[in-house]
Design an enzyme around this catalytic site. Structure first.
Site, PDB file in Angstrom:
ATOM      1  N   PRO A  62      -3.718 -15.412  23.118  1.00 52.35           N
ATOM      2  CG  PRO A  62      -3.459 -16.951  21.633  1.00 52.35           C
ATOM      3  CD  PRO A  62      -4.549 -16.159  22.477  1.00 52.35           C
ATOM      4  CB  CYS A  63      -2.002 -11.416  19.763  1.00 53.27           C
ATOM      5  SG  CYS A  63      -0.438 -12.488  19.642  1.00 53.27           S
TER       6      CYS A  63
END
Length: 389
Positions: A62-63
């Protein structure tokens, strides 16, 4: 004599590869062709073209997070340069980036919805002559929430007269479904009903998680807790969040509550169908220093040429930033406090940090009696003889 996360590049300390220029042109050309001929495929690669909420490419990381905690004021150019490359060049995290830097009693904040690898603001920040004891940065790959400024990490709130900042990667189904959910694990029997004093501005589960943690702490304490007490409270809140969906939750975060300390928590995992592991790692640089080489950029620095014995820096990242250092992955469910560039894991360590004046400090809220807190943990105050108790 202050340690720098980078030294001035020269023939003896740094080498900048030129092959990236040769590779980037065909990649850019391929990306343009895909955009012209296969727009649906381009969207699958998660290019920041659409402002709509999305859950595309479910198997991706995701990040990514970057944190630095230092014993002496330190610049961050070396680590930040490599980190930014992951924001759209060597990795897919091109839906915005942000940074908070504690400096001289205040807080500098930078946010951009552009990809970090091509952001003029990121280049500007990288060139600033800033040194800090504590910072965090975040590059985003949008899985929950639109691609806009309100959803760019790190998030900041004032509580108890203290700047709290938070960055997260992963997914938290509990707050994706109910953004204003109140955490209750710190409540005692007879306590008043939980109140949502802090609310998210954007639409991410990350900001909702941050607000819920602050709401629970605000309701629990009417005096500033010591670091061991805060540690236990944060651990309980993390357990509550994870226990709501142990298989679906990926909770990795950085949390600051002042200029000196950095809290790091990891509940790692992989998204459905993915082999990409999403956790947190750290490395500690201390005397004797040596050369370090970035994974995402052909850039080497010999830290022995620009440091002293007093210098110490811990770098925290989602995946290791260098390929020639030893990195330690946080264990599942582990919460670690970093202070003066080193991890502090025991109750005695946390009280020592408190005694050195790096606990919570506020001009508007009284501290709890640290001696009373020591009794809770059966800690003998004479352990800290010579400290200001």
């Amino acid at each position: 004599g202050c340690v720098r996360d980078t030294c001035s590049p020269n023939k003896s300390t740094a080498t900048m590869g030129r092959q990236h220029l040769l590779v980037s042109l065909p990649l850019a050309l391929l990306q343009w062709i895909l955009f012209q001929l296969l727009p649906s495929c381009v969207e699958c690669f998660q290019l920041p073209l659409s402002p709509n909420p999305r859950r595309i490419l479910q198997t991706s990381l995701p990040c990514q997070l970057l944190g630095m905690n230092c014993a002496t004021p330190t610049d961050f150019k070396f680590s930040f340069s490599g980190f930014c490359k992951r924001g759209g060049e060597t990795d897919i995290h091109q839906d915005g980036w942000g940074m908070v830097i504690y400096e001289k009693g205040g807080l500098r904040q930078f946010h951009d919805s552009e990809a970090a690898s091509t952001s003029p603001l990121a280049d500007f920040v990288c060139g600033l002559p800033i040194r800090t004891l504590n910072m965090m940065s975040h590059i985003r790959f949008a899985t929950v929430g639109e691609v806009n400024m309100s959803n760019v990490h790190p998030f900041r709130r004032e509580m108890w007269g203290i700047d709290f900042c938070f960055s997260h990667n992963g997914e938290v189904p509990l707050f994706d479904k109910t953004p204003n959910h109140c955490l209750t694990s710190l409540q005692d029997a007879g306590d008043s009903e939980a109140v949502c004093y802090f609310n998210p501005v954007g639409t991410t589960d990350s900001e909702a998680t941050f607000c819920a943690i602050l709401n629970a702490l605000r309701q629990k304490f009417d005096k500033l807790p010591s670091l061991p007490v805060l540690y236990d409270s944060l651990q309980k809140l993390c357990d509550e969040i994870v226990d709501s969906d142990r298989d679906g939750t990926i909770l990795n975060f950085l949390l600051t509550c002042g200029a000196h300390t950095l809290w790091v928590y990891s509940w790692p995992g992989s998204r459905p169908g993915s082999k990409v592991w999403n956790g947190l790692h750290y490395t500690t640089r201390e005397y004797p220093f040596h050369k370090c080489h970035l994974c995402d950029l052909d850039y080497t620095v010999d830290f022995s040429t620009c440091t002293t014995r007093e210098d110490c820096v811990s770098v925290i990242a989602t995946t290791p930033l260098t390929d020639d250092e030893e990195w330690t992955e946080l264990e599942r469910g582990e919460l670690v406090l970093f202070d003066r560039g080193r991890p502090q894991k025991s109750v005695v360590d946390l009280f020592k940090v408190e005694m050195e004046g790096h606990g919570l400090e506020s001009n508007v809220m009284e501290k709890n009696d640290v001696l009373e807190d020591m009794k809770i943990y059966n800690i003998d105050p004479s352990t800290f003889q010579g400290s200001c108790i």
